[in-house]
Design a protein around this motif. Sequence first.
Motif, PDB file in Angstrom:
ATOM      1  N   UNK A 233     -19.960 -12.637  -0.957  1.00  0.00           N
ATOM      2  CA  UNK A 233     -20.251 -13.574   0.125  1.00  0.00           C
ATOM      3  C   UNK A 233     -19.159 -13.549   1.198  1.00  0.00           C
ATOM      4  N   UNK A 234     -17.947 -13.067   0.814  1.00  0.00           N
ATOM      5  CA  UNK A 234     -16.833 -13.020   1.760  1.00  0.00           C
ATOM      6  C   UNK A 234     -16.247 -11.614   1.855  1.00  0.00           C
ATOM      7  N   UNK A 235     -17.081 -10.627   1.497  1.00  0.00           N
ATOM      8  CA  UNK A 235     -16.717  -9.212   1.592  1.00  0.00           C
ATOM      9  C   UNK A 235     -15.461  -8.857   0.803  1.00  0.00           C
ATOM     10  N   UNK A 236     -15.321  -9.455  -0.390  1.00  0.00           N
ATOM     11  CA  UNK A 236     -14.219  -9.128  -1.294  1.00  0.00           C
ATOM     12  C   UNK A 236     -14.764  -8.148  -2.332  1.00  0.00           C
ATOM     13  N   UNK A 237     -14.225  -6.931  -2.328  1.00  0.00           N
ATOM     14  CA  UNK A 237     -14.705  -5.898  -3.233  1.00  0.00           C
ATOM     15  C   UNK A 237     -14.267  -6.145  -4.667  1.00  0.00           C
ATOM     16  N   UNK A 238     -15.007  -5.630  -5.630  1.00  0.00           N
ATOM     17  CA  UNK A 238     -14.552  -5.690  -7.024  1.00  0.00           C
ATOM     18  C   UNK A 238     -13.176  -5.050  -7.155  1.00  0.00           C
ATOM     19  N   UNK A 239     -12.364  -5.605  -8.040  1.00  0.00           N
ATOM     20  CA  UNK A 239     -11.031  -5.067  -8.278  1.00  0.00           C
ATOM     21  C   UNK A 239      -9.925  -5.799  -7.541  1.00  0.00           C
ATOM     22  N   UNK A 240     -10.279  -6.772  -6.682  1.00  0.00           N
ATOM     23  CA  UNK A 240      -9.257  -7.520  -5.934  1.00  0.00           C
ATOM     24  C   UNK A 240      -8.770  -8.694  -6.786  1.00  0.00           C
ATOM     25  N   UNK A 241      -7.478  -8.689  -7.102  1.00  0.00           N
ATOM     26  CA  UNK A 241      -6.893  -9.780  -7.879  1.00  0.00           C
ATOM     27  C   UNK A 241      -6.932 -11.075  -7.074  1.00  0.00           C
ATOM     28  N   UNK A 242      -6.977 -12.200  -7.785  1.00  0.00           N
ATOM     29  CA  UNK A 242      -6.980 -13.502  -7.118  1.00  0.00           C
ATOM     30  C   UNK A 242      -5.773 -13.648  -6.200  1.00  0.00           C
ATOM     31  N   UNK A 243      -4.623 -13.196  -6.673  1.00  0.00           N
ATOM     32  CA  UNK A 243      -3.388 -13.317  -5.900  1.00  0.00           C
ATOM     33  C   UNK A 243      -3.454 -12.529  -4.594  1.00  0.00           C
ATOM     34  N   UNK A 244      -4.308 -11.520  -4.545  1.00  0.00           N
ATOM     35  CA  UNK A 244      -4.415 -10.663  -3.362  1.00  0.00           C
ATOM     36  C   UNK A 244      -5.506 -11.110  -2.396  1.00  0.00           C
ATOM     37  N   UNK A 245      -6.224 -12.171  -2.736  1.00  0.00           N
ATOM     38  CA  UNK A 245      -7.231 -12.695  -1.815  1.00  0.00           C
ATOM     39  C   UNK A 245      -6.522 -13.249  -0.586  1.00  0.00           C
TER      40      UNK A 245
END
Length: 52
Positions: free
Chosen positions: A21-33
Amino acid sequence: MEKWICTVCGYVYDPAIGDSTQEINPGVKFEDLPESWVCPDCGAAKDLFEKA
């Protein structure tokens, strides 16, 4: 990778899935959002999440 849960609505951010929904790809850690990222279900800020 750790999952994080929204303390407002219970949404679980799973890095293996990301957040389409916010164009965050799989594999992105929460800390890196980005700091502008919010819960896709209720709009809560990142600081209202805790490790699941």
